[in-house]
Design a protein around this motif. Sequence first.
Motif, mmCIF file in Angstrom:
data_model
loop_
_atom_site.group_PDB
_atom_site.id
_atom_site.type_symbol
_atom_site.label_atom_id
_atom_site.label_comp_id
_atom_site.label_asym_id
_atom_site.label_seq_id
_atom_site.Cartn_x
_atom_site.Cartn_y
_atom_site.Cartn_z
ATOM 1 N N GLN A 94 21.643 57.804 -0.325
ATOM 2 C CA GLN A 94 20.745 56.749 0.162
ATOM 3 C C GLN A 94 21.025 56.423 1.623
ATOM 4 O OE1 GLN A 94 20.927 53.107 -2.070
ATOM 5 N NE2 GLN A 94 19.564 52.011 -0.680
ATOM 6 N N SER A 97 20.043 58.971 4.308
ATOM 7 C CA SER A 97 18.606 59.048 4.592
ATOM 8 C C SER A 97 18.281 58.462 5.957
ATOM 9 C CB SER A 97 17.815 58.296 3.506
ATOM 10 O OG SER A 97 18.076 56.896 3.564
ATOM 11 N N TRP A 159 17.670 60.814 -1.142
ATOM 12 C CA TRP A 159 17.760 60.977 0.319
ATOM 13 C C TRP A 159 16.373 60.978 0.965
ATOM 14 C CZ3 TRP A 159 16.166 65.278 3.357
ATOM 15 C CH2 TRP A 159 16.594 65.240 4.685
ATOM 16 N N PHE A 160 15.485 61.791 0.432
ATOM 17 C CA PHE A 160 14.144 61.907 1.007
ATOM 18 C C PHE A 160 13.327 60.648 0.749
ATOM 19 C CE2 PHE A 160 9.669 63.260 0.795
ATOM 20 C CZ PHE A 160 9.536 63.830 2.055
ATOM 21 N N TYR A 162 14.168 57.388 0.135
ATOM 22 C CA TYR A 162 14.526 56.206 0.921
ATOM 23 C C TYR A 162 14.205 56.398 2.401
ATOM 24 C CZ TYR A 162 16.749 53.519 -2.785
ATOM 25 O OH TYR A 162 16.971 52.763 -3.918
ATOM 26 N N GLY A 163 14.385 57.614 2.895
ATOM 27 C CA GLY A 163 14.043 57.884 4.293
ATOM 28 C C GLY A 163 12.562 57.711 4.569
#
Length: 286
Positions: A94, A97, A159-160, A162-163
């Motif tokens: 997280q 991100s 990762w993706f 939240y980014g």
Amino acid sequence: MLILFTSILCSVAVSVLLKIARKQQIDVAQAIAVNYVVAASLCFFILRPDPASLLAPATPWWILAALGFLLPSVFLIMAAAVRHAGIVLSDAAQRLSLFLPLIASFVIFQETLTQSKALGIVTALVALVCLLLRPRQNQNAEAAATPSYTAILVLLGVWFGYGVIDIMFKQLAKSGAAFPSSLFTAFVLAGILIFAWLTIRRTQWARRNIVAGLALGLLNFGNIYFYIRAHQVFPENPTLVFSAMNIGVISLGTLVGAGFFREKLSWVNALGIVLAIGAILLLIPR
């Protein structure tokens, strides 16, 4: 900066609540669903959205639709990541991100890269690494094992997801659309999606999950509201908001973990907190 700090406090409180929820065997999906009812209600009664304003050409419906889908989906992906990869790796995914919105600051939002900002970004990333390096503790076999393909996929989703959400919130703040109506619509769409998913699963509701959702909704509303407001206050400096939010949350979360949950804090983590403060100071516009 007070607005941004308030968002950080709410975000850390959400993380603490979710951590307690896992230990108390609370159904996170049910809590998330109730959370959006509370968040939408607070938005309606406090911000007084005007539905007619959504008919304006400036209304970014694609952003609202994306947020309506991503907000509950990433919550559920995060819960799956914790289940398959453990809390440490999920939290790391997280926070890492941050790379996506930082890239977006210069590629999408055309922010000017100054020497001070470049030094601040490097310092922020070093601080992030220091904060994510935690001392070894007694771990169960699942947490110590090499992540499976499922764990890797859900970690990438965290990762993706939240980014992209960070980038969407900046786009929403930049769009010029009516803020209360846009935020209310995003909450309603997210609520409809998660309730539909729970209905398909024929979920059996429990009182403790509803109570947890009430608290989660209050904190989540504060987190998102003040985060978007921070982007509106610093429209020309998204790097400050992105970086301060991420490293601020993990710095404060580290202190809370050490103070209330007796998590070990190494000198590297302490160095990370100092570097995080320095990074924020470097990124503050002069």
